[in-house]
Design a protein around this motif. Structure first.
Motif, short mmCIF file in Angstrom:
data_model
loop_
_atom_site.label_atom_id
_atom_site.label_comp_id
_atom_site.label_asym_id
_atom_site.label_seq_id
_atom_site.Cartn_x
_atom_site.Cartn_y
_atom_site.Cartn_z
N GLY A 183 82.26 66.49 3.02
CA GLY A 183 83.24 67.50 3.40
C GLY A 183 84.55 67.27 2.66
O GLY A 183 85.19 68.20 2.20
N GLY B 229 78.80 67.78 4.27
CA GLY B 229 79.46 67.02 5.33
C GLY B 229 80.55 67.84 6.00
O GLY B 229 80.67 69.05 5.77
N ARG C 247 85.69 64.66 12.19
CA ARG C 247 84.72 63.56 12.24
C ARG C 247 84.59 63.05 13.65
O ARG C 247 85.60 62.86 14.33
CB ARG C 247 85.22 62.40 11.37
N GLY C 248 83.37 62.79 14.07
CA GLY C 248 83.13 62.31 15.43
C GLY C 248 83.91 61.06 15.79
O GLY C 248 84.41 60.93 16.91
N GLY D 158 74.09 68.76 10.31
CA GLY D 158 73.42 67.47 10.21
C GLY D 158 71.99 67.56 10.70
O GLY D 158 71.33 68.59 10.54
N GLY E 254 71.38 67.39 13.78
CA GLY E 254 71.49 68.01 15.10
C GLY E 254 71.64 67.03 16.24
O GLY E 254 71.58 67.42 17.40
N PRO F 58 73.95 63.60 17.86
CA PRO F 58 75.13 62.76 17.71
C PRO F 58 74.76 61.36 17.21
O PRO F 58 73.59 60.99 17.24
CB PRO F 58 75.71 62.71 19.13
N PHE G 26 74.68 60.33 14.25
CA PHE G 26 74.13 60.30 12.90
C PHE G 26 75.15 60.86 11.92
O PHE G 26 76.18 61.39 12.33
CB PHE G 26 72.81 61.08 12.84
N THR G 27 74.86 60.71 10.66
CA THR G 27 75.81 61.19 9.64
C THR G 27 75.12 62.22 8.75
O THR G 27 73.89 62.39 8.80
CB THR G 27 76.23 60.02 8.72
N ASP H 289 74.95 61.77 5.63
CA ASP H 289 74.17 61.01 4.64
C ASP H 289 72.74 60.79 5.16
O ASP H 289 71.77 60.93 4.42
CB ASP H 289 74.82 59.64 4.38
N1 UDP Z 1 77.40 64.48 12.69
C1 UDP Z 1 76.52 64.16 13.73
N2 UDP Z 1 75.18 64.18 13.49
C2 UDP Z 1 74.64 64.48 12.26
C3 UDP Z 1 75.54 64.76 11.20
C4 UDP Z 1 76.90 64.77 11.46
O1 UDP Z 1 76.95 63.87 14.83
O2 UDP Z 1 73.42 64.49 12.12
C5 UDP Z 1 78.84 64.56 12.97
C6 UDP Z 1 79.55 63.22 12.97
O3 UDP Z 1 80.51 63.23 14.01
C7 UDP Z 1 80.25 63.19 11.62
C8 UDP Z 1 80.58 64.65 11.39
O4 UDP Z 1 79.48 65.35 11.97
O5 UDP Z 1 81.42 62.40 11.68
C9 UDP Z 1 80.79 65.06 9.97
O6 UDP Z 1 79.78 64.55 9.14
P1 UDP Z 1 80.08 63.35 8.09
O7 UDP Z 1 81.14 62.44 8.61
O8 UDP Z 1 78.78 62.76 7.71
O9 UDP Z 1 80.67 64.19 6.88
P2 UDP Z 1 81.21 63.68 5.44
O10 UDP Z 1 81.73 62.27 5.61
O11 UDP Z 1 80.06 63.74 4.49
O12 UDP Z 1 82.26 64.68 5.11
#
Ligand code: UDP
Length: 234
Positions: free
Chosen positions: A12, A50, A56-57, A131, A133, A135, A137-138, A140
């Motif tokens: 993101g 992302g 971000r969670g 993602g 779906g 919580p 998880f990321t 990635d």
């Molecule tokens: N997230 C989640 N489950 C998932 C994917 C994402 O809970 O399967 C939430 C998590 O809180 C995360 C946020 O969505 O912090 C944003 O995703 P991420 O931090 O991976 O994004 P990026 O760092 O790639 O921008």
């Protein structure tokens, strides 16, 4: 062409460009053009996006929101980014589908593996939002899992740096970049490629990862054509 089907992971934060928050339209257009070039030579492309530029969670608790609620907010942030990316890709002349890990019926399809594969076969670019779906998880991990599910040949992790270094190149100017490295070496040395869940999924399923600088024009095309760009983890 070295690959036929790829999974591209975009953070993101990458969408922010020079901004401090949200989406930079120029960056979005730049990405659309890069993706267009590889689409035009017949590549099948899935994208995981992302949400870090919006929410971000992990940052939820600091503002009095519990972690799980925050994670769902993060997932929704990735849907917003997915919608923006979808618009940019369509403006550049591509056909797309946005598939979500949670139900957001009015704006995207739900992720159904067979349907995703069919979209790819028909030449549509599939964007995976929300993602996996769940919580904790990321995105990635989403990239690794979806890549395995749709049988992509590689995960291309677009970042701000041009690969994996022996140390943080922004702090240690003498750090060296790997052109390739094994999963085992990465693990043994504690190098940061992806979070452990994402990394382990790739390792256990023999899914190579290429870390590269997505902001450098032409890089994506070079990788697809088999040039050594960034770092290959295999
Ligand atoms: N997230 C989640 N489950 C998932 C994917 C994402 O809970 O399967 C939430 C998590 O809180 C995360 C946020 O969505 O912090 C944003 O995703 P991420 O931090 O991976 O994004 P990026 O760092 O790639 O921008």
């Amino acid at each position: 062409m070295k690959f036929k089907r790829i999974l591209l992971k975009l953070s993101g934060e990458a969408l922010m460009g020079k901004k401090k928050y949200g989406i930079d339209p120029q960056r979005l257009e730049q990405y659309a053009q890069e993706i267009r070039k590889v689409k035009d030579i017949g590549l099948e492309i899935a994208i995981v996006i992302g949400g870090g530029n919006i929410f971000r969670g992990e940052s939820a608790e600091a503002i009095g929101i519990d972690r799980v609620q925050g994670d769902y907010m993060g997932m929704l942030a990735t849907v917003i980014n997915g919608m923006a990316l979808q618009s940019a890709l369509e403006k550049a002349g591509m056909f797309t589908r946005l598939m979500s890990g949670i139900k957001v019926e009015q704006v995207c399809e739900q992720f159904i593996r067979r349907r995703a594969v069919r979209h790819l076969e028909k030449g549509r670019i599939v964007i995976f939002g929300a993602g996996i779906g769940n919580p904790y998880f990321t995105t990635d991990t989403t990239a690794s899992l979806r890549a395995i599910e749709i049988e992509a040949e590689v995960v291309l992790k677009g970042t701000r740096v041009d690969g994996l270094y022996t140390a943080d190149p922004e702090k240690h100017p003498d750090a060296k970049r790997f052109t390739q490295i094994s999963f085992q070496e990465v693990f043994k040395n504690g190098y940061e490629v992806m979070d452990m869940t994402a990394f382990t999924l790739c390792q256990e399923n023999n899914l190579p990862i290429i870390i590269f600088d997505m902001n450098k024009p032409g890089n994506l095309m070079k990788i697809v054509q088999g040039d050594e760009v960034g770092t290959l983890v295999h």
